[in-house]
Design a protein around this motif. Structure first.
Motif, short mmCIF file in Angstrom:
data_model
loop_
_atom_site.label_atom_id
_atom_site.label_comp_id
_atom_site.label_asym_id
_atom_site.label_seq_id
_atom_site.Cartn_x
_atom_site.Cartn_y
_atom_site.Cartn_z
N THR A 157 -1.82 10.16 4.87
CA THR A 157 -1.86 8.94 5.66
C THR A 157 -2.47 9.17 7.03
OG1 THR A 157 0.10 8.09 4.52
CG2 THR A 157 -0.45 7.08 6.65
N TYR A 158 -2.16 10.29 7.65
CA TYR A 158 -2.59 10.55 9.02
C TYR A 158 -3.83 11.44 9.10
CZ TYR A 158 1.70 8.37 10.62
OH TYR A 158 2.69 7.46 10.87
N SER A 159 -4.56 11.57 8.01
CA SER A 159 -5.79 12.34 8.01
C SER A 159 -6.98 11.42 7.77
CB SER A 159 -5.75 13.43 6.93
OG SER A 159 -4.76 14.38 7.22
N GLY A 160 -8.13 11.84 8.30
CA GLY A 160 -9.35 11.10 8.04
C GLY A 160 -10.00 11.59 6.75
N ASP A 161 -11.08 10.96 6.37
CA ASP A 161 -11.85 11.41 5.21
C ASP A 161 -13.33 11.28 5.56
OD1 ASP A 161 -12.66 8.68 4.74
OD2 ASP A 161 -10.69 8.37 3.85
N LEU A 162 -14.19 11.72 4.66
CA LEU A 162 -15.62 11.73 4.94
C LEU A 162 -16.17 10.33 5.17
CD1 LEU A 162 -16.88 14.46 2.44
CD2 LEU A 162 -16.65 14.64 4.91
N ALA A 163 -15.68 9.36 4.39
CA ALA A 163 -16.17 7.98 4.56
C ALA A 163 -15.83 7.44 5.94
CB ALA A 163 -15.58 7.09 3.47
N ALA A 164 -14.66 7.84 6.47
CA ALA A 164 -14.22 7.31 7.77
C ALA A 164 -15.10 7.79 8.92
CB ALA A 164 -12.77 7.72 8.02
N LEU A 165 -15.82 8.89 8.73
CA LEU A 165 -16.73 9.37 9.79
C LEU A 165 -17.86 8.38 10.04
CD1 LEU A 165 -17.07 13.15 8.85
CD2 LEU A 165 -15.95 12.24 10.88
N PHE A 166 -18.24 7.64 9.00
CA PHE A 166 -19.44 6.81 9.09
C PHE A 166 -19.15 5.31 8.98
CE2 PHE A 166 -20.43 10.90 7.10
CZ PHE A 166 -21.28 11.42 8.06
N THR A 167 -17.88 4.94 8.91
CA THR A 167 -17.52 3.53 8.83
C THR A 167 -16.50 3.21 9.92
OG1 THR A 167 -15.81 4.06 7.19
CG2 THR A 167 -17.94 3.29 6.37
N PRO A 168 -16.65 2.08 10.60
CA PRO A 168 -15.67 1.70 11.63
C PRO A 168 -14.27 1.58 11.02
CG PRO A 168 -17.63 0.33 11.75
CD PRO A 168 -17.74 1.11 10.48
N ASN A 169 -13.28 1.90 11.81
CA ASN A 169 -11.91 1.84 11.31
C ASN A 169 -11.40 0.40 11.31
OD1 ASN A 169 -10.50 1.27 13.95
ND2 ASN A 169 -11.47 3.22 14.46
N SER A 170 -10.19 0.24 10.77
CA SER A 170 -9.64 -1.10 10.59
C SER A 170 -9.33 -1.79 11.90
CB SER A 170 -8.38 -1.03 9.73
OG SER A 170 -7.40 -0.19 10.35
N TYR A 171 -9.29 -1.06 13.02
CA TYR A 171 -9.04 -1.67 14.32
C TYR A 171 -10.32 -2.25 14.94
CZ TYR A 171 -4.65 0.92 14.08
OH TYR A 171 -3.44 1.42 13.69
N ASN A 172 -11.48 -1.94 14.36
CA ASN A 172 -12.74 -2.40 14.92
C ASN A 172 -12.79 -3.93 14.97
OD1 ASN A 172 -15.78 -3.25 14.57
ND2 ASN A 172 -15.79 -1.19 15.43
N TYR A 173 -13.15 -4.47 16.14
CA TYR A 173 -13.10 -5.93 16.34
C TYR A 173 -14.07 -6.67 15.43
CZ TYR A 173 -13.17 -10.41 18.77
OH TYR A 173 -13.09 -11.74 19.08
N PHE A 174 -15.25 -6.09 15.22
CA PHE A 174 -16.29 -6.79 14.48
C PHE A 174 -16.25 -6.52 12.98
CE2 PHE A 174 -17.98 -6.23 18.79
CZ PHE A 174 -18.24 -7.56 19.11
N PHE A 175 -16.00 -5.26 12.58
CA PHE A 175 -16.16 -4.88 11.19
C PHE A 175 -14.89 -4.35 10.53
CE2 PHE A 175 -20.27 -4.12 13.33
CZ PHE A 175 -21.03 -5.08 12.67
N GLY A 176 -13.78 -4.35 11.27
CA GLY A 176 -12.55 -3.78 10.74
C GLY A 176 -12.08 -4.41 9.45
N SER A 177 -12.20 -5.72 9.35
CA SER A 177 -11.72 -6.41 8.14
C SER A 177 -12.58 -6.10 6.93
CB SER A 177 -11.69 -7.92 8.39
OG SER A 177 -12.99 -8.40 8.71
N TYR A 178 -13.82 -5.65 7.16
CA TYR A 178 -14.72 -5.36 6.05
C TYR A 178 -14.64 -3.90 5.59
CZ TYR A 178 -16.80 -9.74 7.63
OH TYR A 178 -17.00 -11.05 8.00
N THR A 179 -14.24 -3.02 6.50
CA THR A 179 -14.30 -1.59 6.18
C THR A 179 -12.94 -0.96 5.89
OG1 THR A 179 -14.13 -1.01 8.54
CG2 THR A 179 -16.34 -1.33 7.63
N LYS A 180 -11.86 -1.70 6.04
CA LYS A 180 -10.55 -1.07 5.93
C LYS A 180 -10.24 -0.57 4.54
CE LYS A 180 -8.13 -5.50 5.34
NZ LYS A 180 -7.09 -6.38 5.92
N ASN A 181 -10.94 -1.05 3.52
CA ASN A 181 -10.68 -0.60 2.15
C ASN A 181 -11.71 0.39 1.64
OD1 ASN A 181 -8.38 -2.27 1.81
ND2 ASN A 181 -9.73 -4.04 1.48
#
Length: 222
Positions: free
Chosen positions: A178-202
């Motif tokens: 739960t508290y670790s990142g992954d390779l995809a997360a390096l290149f995609t905005p996280n779920s807190y991102n104001y503009f793209f968070g809702s699109y990238t959280k999954n």
């Protein structure tokens, strides 16, 4: 010192603003030391202090926001290596202590690993450390000053870890995921991102990580 006289709200806001101002300024100075170009150095300071890691931890991790000691440590370390003046070794050790105790001990450990890699390079490829005793003395000063001050806290902490006093520090496998990142997360905005968070959280390979500071940022990718 601030909290006892000026209150908790002032102290928190002061440390937060100080972290952003000094982190950007330190990254600017570090970049300018190597490039001698004000514009690129300004951009470097901007990228560092407004990185997704820095912004996301502003949600409440004051220790992880306080990264201002990192660029100053690198700056003073390279200044010492280039000029051989012991005062820069002292400044580097102070920056390391600021990173550990105003910031986080994990950040100081990262700088420790960085220093080891640099030492290995200097010893086996540049041969500079073998020719000049000042470098050996200077690096010894940095390590000794840090351990002398930090040992007051770190030694009891390590003893407590070995005794099992801090069992909550040993996470379960599910916590690690739960508290670790992954390779995809390096290149995609996280779920807190104001503009793209809702699109990238999954998009994350695991369940969406709770740690929102893995994305390296648009400017770095560009």
């Amino acid at each position: 010192p601030f909290q006892s006289s000026l209150g908790l709200v002032f102290s928190y806001n002061f440390l937060l603003m100080l972290a952003y101002a000094l982190a950007g300024f330190g990254a600017y100075l570090l970049a300018y030391y190597f490039t001698k170009n004000a514009l690129s150095s300004y951009l470097s300071g901007f990228i560092f202090t407004f990185s997704p890691y820095h912004l996301s931890h502003t949600l409440g991790h004051l220790n992880l926001v306080s990264i201002e000691g990192i660029p100053f440590y690198a700056l003073f370390l390279f200044r010492f290596m280039d000029m051989g003046r012991y005062r820069y070794a002292i400044y580097a050790s102070l920056s390391l202590l600021i990173t550990a105790f105003i910031g986080d001990i994990n950040l100081a450990f990262i700088l420790f690993v960085f220093t080891l890699i640099l030492l290995v390079y200097e010893i086996f490829f540049e041969r500079r450390l073998m020719r000049d005793r000042r470098f050996i003395i200077g690096f010894t000063m940095i390590a000794s000053a840090f351990l002398a001050v930090a040992g007051v806290i770190l030694i009891p902490l390590m003893m407590g870890l070995f005794r099992g006093d801090y069992s909550y520090l040993y996470p379960s496998v599910s916590d690690i995921m739960t508290y670790s990142g992954d390779l995809a997360a390096l290149f995609t905005p996280n779920s807190y991102n104001y503009f793209f968070g809702s699109y990238t959280k999954n998009i994350a390979l695991w369940e969406p990580t709770e740690v929102g500071g893995v994305f390296i940022g648009y400017t770095v990718l560009a």
